[in-house]
Motif scaffolding. Structure first.
Motif, PDB file in Angstrom:
ATOM      1  N   PHE A  86      -7.319  -8.796  -3.301  1.00 23.76           N
ATOM      2  CA  PHE A  86      -6.373  -7.875  -2.672  1.00 23.76           C
ATOM      3  C   PHE A  86      -7.119  -6.778  -1.919  1.00 23.76           C
ATOM      4  N   THR A  87      -8.207  -6.295  -2.495  1.00 26.41           N
ATOM      5  CA  THR A  87      -9.009  -5.264  -1.832  1.00 26.41           C
ATOM      6  C   THR A  87      -9.507  -5.773  -0.486  1.00 26.41           C
ATOM      7  N   ALA A  88      -9.999  -6.986  -0.448  1.00 28.86           N
ATOM      8  CA  ALA A  88     -10.488  -7.566   0.812  1.00 28.86           C
ATOM      9  C   ALA A  88      -9.357  -7.721   1.820  1.00 28.86           C
ATOM     10  N   GLU A  89      -8.191  -8.146   1.351  1.00 25.86           N
ATOM     11  CA  GLU A  89      -7.042  -8.317   2.258  1.00 25.86           C
ATOM     12  C   GLU A  89      -6.599  -6.965   2.821  1.00 25.86           C
ATOM     13  N   ILE A  90      -6.579  -5.951   1.994  1.00 28.10           N
ATOM     14  CA  ILE A  90      -6.175  -4.620   2.450  1.00 28.10           C
ATOM     15  C   ILE A  90      -7.205  -4.055   3.422  1.00 28.10           C
ATOM     16  N   ALA A  91      -8.472  -4.268   3.131  1.00 28.93           N
ATOM     17  CA  ALA A  91      -9.533  -3.755   4.007  1.00 28.93           C
ATOM     18  C   ALA A  91      -9.404  -4.315   5.420  1.00 28.93           C
ATOM     19  N   ARG A  92      -8.923  -5.550   5.543  1.00 26.89           N
ATOM     20  CA  ARG A  92      -8.707  -6.145   6.881  1.00 26.89           C
ATOM     21  C   ARG A  92      -7.689  -5.353   7.692  1.00 26.89           C
ATOM     22  N   ARG A  93      -6.817  -4.647   7.023  1.00 27.56           N
ATOM     23  CA  ARG A  93      -5.726  -3.937   7.683  1.00 27.56           C
ATOM     24  C   ARG A  93      -6.049  -2.479   7.966  1.00 27.56           C
ATOM     25  N   LEU A  94      -7.171  -2.011   7.475  1.00 27.19           N
ATOM     26  CA  LEU A  94      -7.543  -0.607   7.653  1.00 27.19           C
ATOM     27  C   LEU A  94      -8.571  -0.478   8.778  1.00 27.19           C
ATOM     28  N   GLU A 146     -11.963   0.355  10.500  1.00 23.35           N
ATOM     29  CA  GLU A 146     -13.314   0.320   9.961  1.00 23.35           C
ATOM     30  C   GLU A 146     -13.867   1.740   9.916  1.00 23.35           C
ATOM     31  N   ALA A 147     -14.262   2.153   8.731  1.00 25.58           N
ATOM     32  CA  ALA A 147     -14.799   3.497   8.514  1.00 25.58           C
ATOM     33  C   ALA A 147     -15.602   3.473   7.222  1.00 25.58           C
ATOM     34  N   PRO A 148     -16.454   4.458   7.008  1.00 19.97           N
ATOM     35  CA  PRO A 148     -17.254   4.474   5.775  1.00 19.97           C
ATOM     36  C   PRO A 148     -16.403   4.494   4.502  1.00 19.97           C
ATOM     37  N   GLU A 149     -15.219   5.110   4.573  1.00 25.68           N
ATOM     38  CA  GLU A 149     -14.389   5.205   3.360  1.00 25.68           C
ATOM     39  C   GLU A 149     -13.448   4.016   3.180  1.00 25.68           C
ATOM     40  N   THR A 150     -13.452   3.053   4.101  1.00 26.48           N
ATOM     41  CA  THR A 150     -12.536   1.917   4.029  1.00 26.48           C
ATOM     42  C   THR A 150     -12.661   1.123   2.734  1.00 26.48           C
ATOM     43  N   LEU A 162     -13.523   2.026  -0.315  1.00 28.92           N
ATOM     44  CA  LEU A 162     -12.908   2.778  -1.409  1.00 28.92           C
ATOM     45  C   LEU A 162     -11.399   2.878  -1.205  1.00 28.92           C
ATOM     46  N   HIS A 163     -10.976   3.170   0.002  1.00 28.25           N
ATOM     47  CA  HIS A 163      -9.552   3.270   0.308  1.00 28.25           C
ATOM     48  C   HIS A 163      -8.841   1.961  -0.058  1.00 28.25           C
ATOM     49  N   ALA A 164      -9.422   0.836   0.357  1.00 28.63           N
ATOM     50  CA  ALA A 164      -8.819  -0.473   0.078  1.00 28.63           C
ATOM     51  C   ALA A 164      -8.760  -0.747  -1.421  1.00 28.63           C
ATOM     52  N   TYR A 195       7.774   4.954  -5.763  1.00 27.30           N
ATOM     53  CA  TYR A 195       7.267   6.154  -6.444  1.00 27.30           C
ATOM     54  C   TYR A 195       5.857   6.505  -5.996  1.00 27.30           C
ATOM     55  N   VAL A 196       5.167   5.544  -5.425  1.00 24.12           N
ATOM     56  CA  VAL A 196       3.773   5.738  -5.034  1.00 24.12           C
ATOM     57  C   VAL A 196       3.721   6.171  -3.576  1.00 24.12           C
ATOM     58  N   THR A 197       2.992   7.220  -3.319  1.00 22.89           N
ATOM     59  CA  THR A 197       2.796   7.662  -1.930  1.00 22.89           C
ATOM     60  C   THR A 197       1.355   7.344  -1.540  1.00 22.89           C
ATOM     61  N   PRO A 198       1.178   6.281  -0.734  1.00 17.62           N
ATOM     62  CA  PRO A 198      -0.187   5.898  -0.373  1.00 17.62           C
ATOM     63  C   PRO A 198      -0.828   6.896   0.587  1.00 17.62           C
TER      64      PRO A 198
END
Length: 193
Positions: free
Chosen positions: A136-144, A146-150, A152-154, A190-193
């Motif tokens: 899931f982390t890899a899939e989410i990272a594809r959608r963010l 590209e940045a140094p914090e990507t 961790l964010h994913a 309930y979650v605010t991303p």
């Protein structure tokens, strides 16, 4: 040839499902610690070797349906438009899976409820879900962007999403007054991303 392959795959799926259901039934009746691979194979009317062709251990057999659903969820997330922000894509996929899961077998749910928090199964759950969380982390990272914090964010989004989804599903398993899709939508809201 295709018909033979299709029949063979259906038979394999039926055997895997029979082993899963036998494992779950025996664990609910006797407790997970008392269940053996041999007992599961006997209950499903297959050999120990056949069991080993499908599952490495009884824990895999017990959690088979959970992992099938989580893999389906990953497919649904992957199918969302790539330019869509991660949280809406995750939410839409989770709601679709919840609608697909609407007719879960009540007996399966009752058996699953009996074993879900058993201490001897915790290590397997953590390992299995940890591997899926990486996907899931890899899939989410594809959608963010590209940045140094990507990375961790994913990872934070994946962990938050999966935990909220597990909480919603566990709550719904115990309190089925509302459809699963409503509980999932509320939990993710309930979650605010």
């Amino acid at each position: 040839m295709d018909e033979t392959v299709g029949r063979r795959e259906r038979k394999k799926a039926a055997t895997r499902e029979a082993l899963h259901r036998a494992a779950l039934r025996l664990a609910a009746e006797q407790g997970p610690d008392r269940v053996t691979v041999e007992a599961i194979a006997d209950a499903a009317d297959v050999s120990r070797r056949t069991f080993s062709n499908y599952f490495a251990n009884k824990e895999e057999a017990l959690f088979h349906a959970d992992l099938v659903r989580i893999r389906r969820l990953l497919e649904l997330v992957h199918a969302q438009p790539l330019d869509e922000q991660p949280w809406p894509a995750l939410t839409r996929a989770a709601e679709q899976l919840a609608r697909e899961s609407d007719g879960l077998d009540p007996l399966w749910l009752a058996q699953r409820r009996l074993i879900r928090n058993h201490p001897s199964l915790a290590a397997h759950q953590i390992t299995a879900y940890g591997a899926v969380e990486q996907e899931f982390t890899a899939e989410i990272a594809r959608r963010l962007p590209e940045a140094p914090e990507t990375p961790l964010h994913a990872r934070v989004l994946a962990g938050t999403f999966l935990h909220a989804l597990r909480a919603a599903t566990q709550h719904w398993t115990d309190h089925q007054e509302r459809p699963l899709v409503e509980v999932v939508r509320a939990a993710l809201g309930y979650v605010t991303p």
